[in-house]
Design a protein around this motif. Sequence first.
Motif, PDB file in Angstrom:
ATOM      1  N   ASP A  23      14.143   3.375   7.698  1.00  0.00           N
ATOM      2  CA  ASP A  23      13.157   4.091   7.541  1.00  0.00           C
ATOM      3  C   ASP A  23      11.830   4.750   8.703  1.00  0.00           C
ATOM      4  OD1 ASP A  23      13.397   4.191   5.076  1.00  0.00           O
ATOM      5  OD2 ASP A  23      11.572   4.285   3.836  1.00  0.00           O
ATOM      6  N   ASP A  24      12.569   3.909   9.722  1.00  0.00           N
ATOM      7  CA  ASP A  24      12.119   4.204  11.192  1.00  0.00           C
ATOM      8  C   ASP A  24      12.514   5.136  12.016  1.00  0.00           C
ATOM      9  OD1 ASP A  24      14.427   2.662  11.807  1.00  0.00           O
ATOM     10  OD2 ASP A  24      14.077   2.515  13.312  1.00  0.00           O
ATOM     11  N   ASN A  33       6.663   3.198   5.877  1.00  0.00           N
ATOM     12  CA  ASN A  33       5.982   2.686   4.423  1.00  0.00           C
ATOM     13  C   ASN A  33       5.748   4.240   4.332  1.00  0.00           C
ATOM     14  OD1 ASN A  33       3.975   2.248   5.901  1.00  0.00           O
ATOM     15  ND2 ASN A  33       4.452  -0.146   5.011  1.00  0.00           N
ATOM     16  N   LYS A  34       4.773   4.477   5.091  1.00  0.00           N
ATOM     17  CA  LYS A  34       3.748   5.827   5.242  1.00  0.00           C
ATOM     18  C   LYS A  34       4.636   7.376   4.990  1.00  0.00           C
ATOM     19  CE  LYS A  34       0.619   3.032   6.866  1.00  0.00           C
ATOM     20  NZ  LYS A  34       1.067   2.583   7.008  1.00  0.00           N
ATOM     21  N   ALA A  35       5.593   7.432   5.282  1.00  0.00           N
ATOM     22  CA  ALA A  35       6.674   8.561   4.648  1.00  0.00           C
ATOM     23  C   ALA A  35       6.315   8.428   3.203  1.00  0.00           C
ATOM     24  CB  ALA A  35       7.838   8.837   5.383  1.00  0.00           C
ATOM     25  N   ARG A  36       7.184   7.449   2.461  1.00  0.00           N
ATOM     26  CA  ARG A  36       7.191   7.059   1.257  1.00  0.00           C
ATOM     27  C   ARG A  36       5.516   6.911   0.480  1.00  0.00           C
ATOM     28  NH1 ARG A  36      12.414   7.129   1.140  1.00  0.00           N
ATOM     29  NH2 ARG A  36      13.786   6.606   2.423  1.00  0.00           N
ATOM     30  N   LYS A  37       4.618   6.307   0.875  1.00  0.00           N
ATOM     31  CA  LYS A  37       2.927   6.922   0.392  1.00  0.00           C
ATOM     32  C   LYS A  37       2.739   7.472   0.038  1.00  0.00           C
ATOM     33  CE  LYS A  37       2.243   1.276   1.849  1.00  0.00           C
ATOM     34  NZ  LYS A  37       1.379   0.795   2.127  1.00  0.00           N
ATOM     35  N   THR A 256      14.572  -1.221  17.098  1.00  0.00           N
ATOM     36  CA  THR A 256      13.803  -1.182  17.798  1.00  0.00           C
ATOM     37  C   THR A 256      12.954  -1.551  16.808  1.00  0.00           C
ATOM     38  OG1 THR A 256      13.544  -0.030  19.757  1.00  0.00           O
ATOM     39  CG2 THR A 256      11.766  -0.874  19.055  1.00  0.00           C
ATOM     40  N   PHE A 257      12.299  -2.566  16.239  1.00  0.00           N
ATOM     41  CA  PHE A 257      11.343  -3.461  14.601  1.00  0.00           C
ATOM     42  C   PHE A 257       9.504  -3.314  15.742  1.00  0.00           C
ATOM     43  CE2 PHE A 257      15.117  -4.924  14.430  1.00  0.00           C
ATOM     44  CZ  PHE A 257      15.302  -4.642  12.774  1.00  0.00           C
ATOM     45  N   GLU A 258       8.523  -2.998  14.718  1.00  0.00           N
ATOM     46  CA  GLU A 258       7.234  -3.318  15.381  1.00  0.00           C
ATOM     47  C   GLU A 258       6.852  -4.440  15.786  1.00  0.00           C
ATOM     48  OE1 GLU A 258       4.256  -3.594  13.523  1.00  0.00           O
ATOM     49  OE2 GLU A 258       5.313  -4.698  12.449  1.00  0.00           O
ATOM     50  N   LEU A 259       5.406  -4.083  15.817  1.00  0.00           N
ATOM     51  CA  LEU A 259       5.141  -5.755  17.154  1.00  0.00           C
ATOM     52  C   LEU A 259       4.078  -6.119  15.770  1.00  0.00           C
ATOM     53  CD1 LEU A 259       5.148  -5.674  20.980  1.00  0.00           C
ATOM     54  CD2 LEU A 259       5.862  -7.640  18.866  1.00  0.00           C
ATOM     55  N   LEU A 260       3.411  -5.901  14.680  1.00  0.00           N
ATOM     56  CA  LEU A 260       2.576  -6.425  14.020  1.00  0.00           C
ATOM     57  C   LEU A 260       2.431  -7.452  12.726  1.00  0.00           C
ATOM     58  CD1 LEU A 260      -0.499  -6.178  13.763  1.00  0.00           C
ATOM     59  CD2 LEU A 260      -0.398  -4.009  13.079  1.00  0.00           C
ATOM     60  N   HIS A 285      13.655  -1.552   7.276  1.00  0.00           N
ATOM     61  CA  HIS A 285      12.100  -1.061   8.618  1.00  0.00           C
ATOM     62  C   HIS A 285      11.249   0.076   8.390  1.00  0.00           C
ATOM     63  CE1 HIS A 285      11.240   0.096  12.489  1.00  0.00           C
ATOM     64  NE2 HIS A 285      12.132  -0.746  13.076  1.00  0.00           N
ATOM     65  N   GLN A 286      10.077  -0.467   7.890  1.00  0.00           N
ATOM     66  CA  GLN A 286       8.703  -0.113   7.865  1.00  0.00           C
ATOM     67  C   GLN A 286       8.189   0.623   8.275  1.00  0.00           C
ATOM     68  OE1 GLN A 286       6.352  -2.184   4.489  1.00  0.00           O
ATOM     69  NE2 GLN A 286       7.550  -3.416   5.851  1.00  0.00           N
TER      70      GLN A 286
END
Length: 310
Positions: A23-24, A33-37, A256-260, A285-286
């Motif tokens: 989903d990235d 996930n913001k695209a989904r939400k 690549t993944f995010e860091l938070l 992947h969000q």
Amino acid sequence: MKLANTPIHSINVDGYRVFVKRDDLLHPYFSGNKARKFAHFLQHEFDGICRLIGYGSPQANSLYSMSALAQLKGWRLDFYVDHIASHLRDNPSGNYLGALNNGANIIDLSLCSDRQGRAALDYIEQEILPNHQNTLFVPEGGRCAYAEFGVRRLAMELNEWKKQQNLAELTVFLPSGTGTTALFLQKSFYELASSIKVVTCAVVGDCTYLNAQFTQLSANLSHHPHVVALAKRYHFGKLYREFYDIWNKVNKTGITFELLYDPLGWLNLTHYMAENSHETIVYLHQGGLLGNESMLPRYQRKYPLSGKAD
């Protein structure tokens, strides 16, 4: 604007095969996930609305996505934050900079004389919403019933992939903040009569907090994902060496993944896989990669010699 139907790729982590729902790769305005939400807001008209109101961190993924949503819809975005650090204010980066470039009005509540010690949500509900008409309010992180619309589509995509792979069962793993995506995924799978279970971990609070968030969205325990936790307690937003190390390790897979959120997600998942090696697992992947612009320099300053996976 790509907002659905992302591919699923296979990677190997610590000798285990993991599938990653990419989903990235959704449109960068709403990556992950913001695209989904926010799918409901994007695909429906809101007659009469001229102002969008939200709150959260000045580096939240939701801030950037809400600013893009407001820009696309021709709305004004008022986004309330507890505080904007002077370094960030003087040197905008990441989601904060992206939101400013999209025209967001970011309001620092620490500078509001009428705040009177109230939490952001209380201030908005008591002082802002009663005095503004034609307004759409989105709770922190998109945690609202509107999110179910887009997350349901995600669930259907995962269910269809499971059928294509001829899998009897499937586990979907993701880290959780408010738990909105995880809850609505599990609810969708339950209603689809699918043998897919959702496993998650609490990133923002502890397991008690996360389960309370689930209950506020649905009192039906069948809709609640399974929550796992490591023995060590991690504080949200704090930098940990093991976070940086596992982030570098999984990035070597080519994704690549995010860091938070992802570092704690992957720490929990590797522990989970060691005890459930028979399960077929899809890591969701969000997105949120824009936030790495501000997070990565912090890690590099704190752990200049770190980042080498074992």
